[in-house]
Design a protein around this motif. Structure first.
Motif, PDB file in Angstrom:
ATOM      1  N   ASP B  38       0.819  -1.213   0.000  1.00 38.20           N
ATOM      2  CA  ASP B  38       0.000   0.000   0.000  1.00 38.20           C
ATOM      3  C   ASP B  38       0.851   1.261   0.000  1.00 38.20           C
ATOM      4  O   ASP B  38       0.549   2.240  -0.680  1.00 38.20           O
ATOM      5  CB  ASP B  38      -0.902   0.025   1.248  1.00 38.20           C
ATOM      6  N   ARG B  42       0.740   4.079  -2.837  1.00 41.12           N
ATOM      7  CA  ARG B  42       0.519   5.506  -2.584  1.00 41.12           C
ATOM      8  C   ARG B  42       1.686   6.328  -3.093  1.00 41.12           C
ATOM      9  O   ARG B  42       1.518   7.426  -3.639  1.00 41.12           O
ATOM     10  CB  ARG B  42       0.319   5.772  -1.081  1.00 41.12           C
ATOM     11  N   ASP B 240      -3.802   8.632   8.000  1.00 39.45           N
ATOM     12  CA  ASP B 240      -3.660   7.755   6.846  1.00 39.45           C
ATOM     13  C   ASP B 240      -2.197   7.309   6.819  1.00 39.45           C
ATOM     14  O   ASP B 240      -1.332   7.985   6.274  1.00 39.45           O
ATOM     15  CB  ASP B 240      -4.043   8.565   5.578  1.00 39.45           C
ATOM     16  N   ALA B 243      -0.341   6.890   3.391  1.00 37.52           N
ATOM     17  CA  ALA B 243      -0.008   8.164   2.743  1.00 37.52           C
ATOM     18  C   ALA B 243       1.099   8.884   3.505  1.00 37.52           C
ATOM     19  O   ALA B 243       1.997   9.489   2.907  1.00 37.52           O
ATOM     20  CB  ALA B 243      -1.247   9.040   2.664  1.00 37.52           C
TER      21      ALA B 243
END
Lengths: 264, 273
Positions: B38, B42, B240, B243
């Motif tokens: 992930d 990102r 997040d 991110a």
């Protein structure tokens, strides 16, 4: 500066940018009015009184001092032995080890702060003070290692060998020969460490809690909500404290010596 | 002492590994309850998204402008002070270094007083009749640039000063005696010989300016996001982690790239000279 108009102009411009904003903060702190405007309306000390009576600032100031003292002590306690090992011991991968201890200077502080927030505060359920102590100490280790190292590198190891040769025990040699050689370095590193910890924002911001919040973070918070001369008064008080530290630094070792160790 | 260096080294080593190196690596690559994949997704997305690219480009652009300004303003201060015979030179040097000891927050507040809507500069423009309304100067890129120059100029002065001070003033006199003008002496003798210090100054300023938080937070607000303010917002507003890690990766790589490049240049220069 005579006969160097271009260099002189650039230098003056540089000083203006460095110093003038600080003068503006100081002048607005003495205002008698209610707003942070320039020129200030009247002269009074009322905002200094309000700043010193404002509980969040006083509490945060004590927290900041406490954190700065403890993390400076811890960084020196861990860092000075490392300097000794690097400068005097025969260890494999010396430059690699030194590089590791200097690396907190290169890695962005927000990265370290977020890492410790995730690992120590969330992962290990530790308090904000523990996380801040680890973070600040990490941040100060490069000073403890490099600045004390710089003063040790200048000293001749033969002096210590002579003491040993004349029958002094290793412990005695350390306390009566090595430590005095290290003293200016330890003093400089301690001073830089204290100031660095006290002024730090990124780590203190990410690792704060309702129970423990440092002064710079509290001031940043305050200025977002209310924009009044109390913030200028608190800033001026910090400036006054910093001037005292600077004078002590200049009178004892001299600025150039203290800061010379940073970027060698 | 030299027999047991490991004993001296181990406490510090354990501390820096577990308090810094390992947590930072985990945060960058495998943040809590997040797949490493992930983070890289990102990361990839940020490098193609126009909004994120604008933030990256703003960060790099501000970093370059501030670095150039700090060298252009800091070198003359360092040079004039290093070559000065005035007895006040030491005092002026201390004045240039002093701001390093002073809180970033305090230093940055000054620009709020100068550039704010009730600020000194805007009111001056109105009084002088240049504008009717005080212009919006706060929360602009210019405000961030000014704030960062103020913050990092002392660092540039120190690095340049120690470099210039190492260049023997006798060389200046020799060049002048052989008929070189003042500016020839500066450009052909002093600047080439103090290049390593100038390079260090530039690297320190760039790394500081691209990762600073207080200045873009106070002077840029939410309209002029930089990587640091963006990272903070991912970490504590939207929580997040993927991110935040991706942003942290971009920031860290940027700093490492520039310091790597700088040490490569100084090593090359060291070989040829």
């Amino acid at each position: 500066m005579k006969g160097r108009p271009i260099l002189g102009t650039l230098a003056v411009l540089g000083y203006v940018i460095m110093i003038v904003p600080i003068l503006f903060v100081v002048s607005t702190a003495f205002t008698a009015g209610d707003a942070l405007t320039f020129p200030p309306q009247g002269v009074s000390l009322r905002w200094f009184g309000e700043a010193l009576a404002y509980q969040p600032f006083v509490g945060a100031l004590l927290s900041s001092l406490q954190l700065a003292v403890v993390s400076t002590a811890l960084a020196l306690l861990l860092g000075v032995p490392v300097t000794l090992a690097i400068q005097r011991g025969k260890i494999p991968g010396k430059s690699l080890v030194e590089g590791l201890f200097l690396s907190p200077l290169v890695v962005p502080e927000l990265v370290v702060g977020l890492a410790l927030y995730q690992q120590i505060m969330i992962g290990l359920h530790q308090t904000s003070f523990v996380a801040l102590l680890v973070g600040h100490t990490v941040l100060l280790l490069p000073y403890a290692v490099r600045v004390t190292g710089a003063s040790l590198a200048l000293a001749d190891p033969a002096v210590e060998e002579a003491a040993r040769g004349l029958g002094a025990s290793p412990l005695r040699t350390f306390f009566s020969v090595t430590l005095p050689l290290l003293r200016p370095g330890i003093f400089s590193a301690g001073l830089l460490s204290f100031v660095t910890s006290f002024n730090n924002v990124p780590l203190s911001l990410l690792l704060q809690s309702r129970q423990f919040r440092t002064l710079p973070v509290t001031m940043l918070d305050y200025v977002q909500q209310s924009y009044d001369p109390m913030i200028a008064a608190m800033s001026t008080l910090i400036l006054a404290g910093t001037v005292v530290i600077a004078i002590v630094a200049e009178k004892t070792l001299g600025f150039a010596k203290i800061f010379g160790g940073i970027n060698k | 002492m030299s027999r047991k260096p490991a004993l001296l080294l181990i406490p510090g080593l354990v501390f820096i590994l577990f308090g810094f190196a390992i947590p930072s690596a985990i945060m960058l690559l495998a943040p809590p309850s997040t797949d490493t994949a992930d983070v890289f997704l990102r990361f990839g997305a940020m490098l193609t998204d126009p909004y994120d690219l604008a933030i990256i480009w703003r960060t790099v652009r501000i970093g370059l402008i501030v670095t150039a300004a700090c060298v252009v303003l800091g070198f003359p201060i360092a040079y004039l002070l290093a070559r000065s015979t005035s007895r006040f030179a030491g005092m002026w040097l201390a004045l240039a270094i002093f701001p390093l000891l002073l809180s970033n927050v305090v230093r940055t507040f000054g620009w709020l007083v100068i550039l704010g809507s009730q600020g000194a500069f805007g009111q001056l423009l109105v009084v002088l009749g240049i504008t009717d309304q005080p212009p919006q100067l706060l929360y602009t890129e210019l405000a961030i640039v000014l704030g960062l120059i103020q913050l990092f100029l002392p660092l540039a002065v120190i690095s340049c000063y120690s470099a210039v001070a190492q260049v023997d003033a006798g060389l200046d006199h020799a060049a002048r005696g052989l008929g070189a003008t003042k500016s020839q002496t500066l450009w052909q003798i002093v600047i080439p010989l103090s290049r390593p210090g100038i390079l260090i100054a530039g690297t320190l300023v760039f790394a500081g300016a691209t990762t600073a938080y207080t200045t873009p937070y106070l002077l840029g607000g939410s309209s002029q996001r930089m990587l640091s303010t963006q990272l903070f917002s991912y970490a504590s507003v939207s929580v997040d982690w993927a991110a935040a890690s991706a942003t942290a990766l971009i920031m860290t790589m940027l700093v490492f790239l520039v310091s790597g490049l700088s040490s490569l240049i100084s090593r090359k220069a060291g070989v040829t000279s």
